[in-house]
Write an enzyme that holds these catalytic residues in place. Sequence first.
Site, PDB file in Angstrom:
ATOM      1  N   GLU A  86       1.708  -0.036  -4.716  1.00  0.00           N
ATOM      2  CA  GLU A  86       0.763   0.983  -5.170  1.00  0.00           C
ATOM      3  C   GLU A  86       1.533   2.281  -5.401  1.00  0.00           C
ATOM      4  O   GLU A  86       1.976   2.931  -4.459  1.00  0.00           O
ATOM      5  CB  GLU A  86      -0.321   1.209  -4.115  1.00  0.00           C
ATOM      6  CG  GLU A  86      -1.330   2.261  -4.554  1.00  0.00           C
ATOM      7  CD  GLU A  86      -2.185   2.799  -3.412  1.00  0.00           C
ATOM      8  OE1 GLU A  86      -3.305   3.246  -3.675  1.00  0.00           O
ATOM      9  OE2 GLU A  86      -1.714   2.797  -2.253  1.00  0.00           O
ATOM     10  N   ASP A  98       0.834  -1.202   0.000  1.00  0.00           N
ATOM     11  CA  ASP A  98       0.000   0.000   0.000  1.00  0.00           C
ATOM     12  C   ASP A  98       0.876   1.262   0.000  1.00  0.00           C
ATOM     13  O   ASP A  98       1.975   1.262   0.547  1.00  0.00           O
ATOM     14  CB  ASP A  98      -0.856  -0.041   1.275  1.00  0.00           C
ATOM     15  CG  ASP A  98      -1.851   1.093   1.348  1.00  0.00           C
ATOM     16  OD1 ASP A  98      -2.657   1.219   0.419  1.00  0.00           O
ATOM     17  OD2 ASP A  98      -1.817   1.854   2.339  1.00  0.00           O
TER      18      ASP A  98
END
Length: 639
Positions: A382, A353
């Site tokens: 990400e 993330d």
Amino acid sequence: MHSFLISALRSTTFRLFACLFCCFSAGLFAQPADLPPLQRIDPPFWWVGMNNPNVEVLLYGKNIAQATVTAEYAGVKILKRETTENPNYLFLTLAISPKAKPGNITFHIRKGADAIFRTMPLLARQKGLKEAQGFSQADAVYMLMPDRFSNGDPSNDVVAGFSDGMHRDSLNLRHGGDLQGIINHLDYIRDLGMTAVWCTPLIENNMDKYSYHGYAFTDFYAIDKRFGTNTDYRRYVDSCHKRGLKVIQDIVLNHMGDNNYLAKDPPSPAWINDFSTAKASTNWKKEFRRPNYRTSTHSDPYASDYDKRGMTERWFDWMMPDFNGNDPHLATYLIQNTIWWIEFAGLDGLRVDTYPYPAKEFSTKWAKAIFAEYPRLGMFGEVWITESVGMSSYWQAGVKNKDGFASALPAITDFPLNAALGAAFSEKEEWGSGMIKIYNTLAQDFLYADATKNVIFLDNHDLTRYLSAVGDDVRKLKMALTLLMTLRGTPQIYYGTEIGMTGIKDPDPLVRKDFPGGWQGDNANAFTPQGRTEKQNEIFNHLRTLGAWRKTKAVVHSGKLMQFVPSDGIYAYFRYNANETVMVVANNNDTESTVKTERFTERIKGFTKARNVLTGEVITSIGNLTIPAKTALVLELQK
Ligand code: CA
């Protein structure tokens, strides 16, 4: 235990430490008043025979730093003992001999005449789990949000001690989805042609509000009880593996939930960025500082330190204290936590993330440590940059950046291609609009070390659902799915896209609706053909046909790509190797078009026929191709 506390309180050293600690913990982070002498051991267990024979064990308990701790176990030595500003923490580096036998390490914790004993299991590595499978272009990833996918176990909907409520009609409360719900539908995911599953985080988020999204960890070593237990998680991984599905776990390195014990009583102010600003404020929930969210500051040769720190050292949200990965104990804590989950569950890959939000020196150190243990593990981060391929490729391992930054992240989320696929089919075909955006995005692949590693997608939990973004035009969604399943990269499908779920990201939960049929008593069950509407089946069958075909197609898994500049609303590209050639040709016009294929001679020379992968029809002459409006064909060329 009680006398242990009293004797600790009498200690002058303790009072000095307590005083110092109160100075920085006043306000935001209050010390728990009734902390027992040993509340936690992180990691809760470890393994013999890891590549790195050392493990740093965090002991957390009232004044543990004042105690004498010994570890008695053959083949295990305490190499180092370290304390921080907070006397409630003690860090022990253990050296575990590869010859040590599995069993229980016993810690003897002594303070004056008081002593307690705690054990930490030392396990044998599981056979067969040493080699994570990784993932590649040969895979197709199904991404889902566990709270919103399926409720397989209503008994865990409400769990004592977890305050965030459950109500399916509320956008922000929990809906009851869980691990059993996912396990129940793994056959559905496999049947769709997917080969890997990525769930948004399943780790405990015991937050007062908005816990369903899962990105605010409150216990790094526990699955959220509303999803199931750690044992259920392992059962989920095993259930995936039995079906030939790989498992990708969502990892968060940038922040934690403020109900985490590490936030309430941090080991050191150095663990949390912007700590002094947060603690000084009497109204910190309003006055905390958000990041500037400008990922470009990392690669910008002209960026100020002010802006760079504004990217990495602020809190993503007020309930998410921001980690300072430059603190060595914190870095080790996060590295070991990731390794623990890979080893415990037998993971194949990680999705990381907010990859550019921590200090990049830290995330690089983290990734290198993970690959030192698991060289074949899959990993993508990400990297949410739609504007520029160069700013995206900056983050890929193997790219030689001018500023010397050498990332260790093998793969990124391809946001530039996502933006191009989002715009192309709704725009008029002109010099700078329409499918040229896809062409031009791919034309910048030279900036990546290896663009085939990119994870490509139409939508996810943070984006407007594709069908809504293209004005509910099913033809456009099907075209985009066709490209997604045949372009370079690893395709990722967001749950519900296969049945045309809609939703505009305002607010976020509108793109995170419940999968129909995931709950007992739902009006329709879209997991079955009978439960789907005609429109849902049309989209589902389209993707399923592509998925089944893609699974066996080496030419898509590893073949080369050649694309032709879009012209007259027609865009064609080829995937090819020594044995096979696949032609994908998209008609973005509002009318049926007949395409003369002469300009593709360098790829179609020698072929006379083609098989239409989506219909099974054989086209006996490929000199001219007739393509319906807003349609993309996938053609296996034949001699
Ligand atoms: Ca449930």
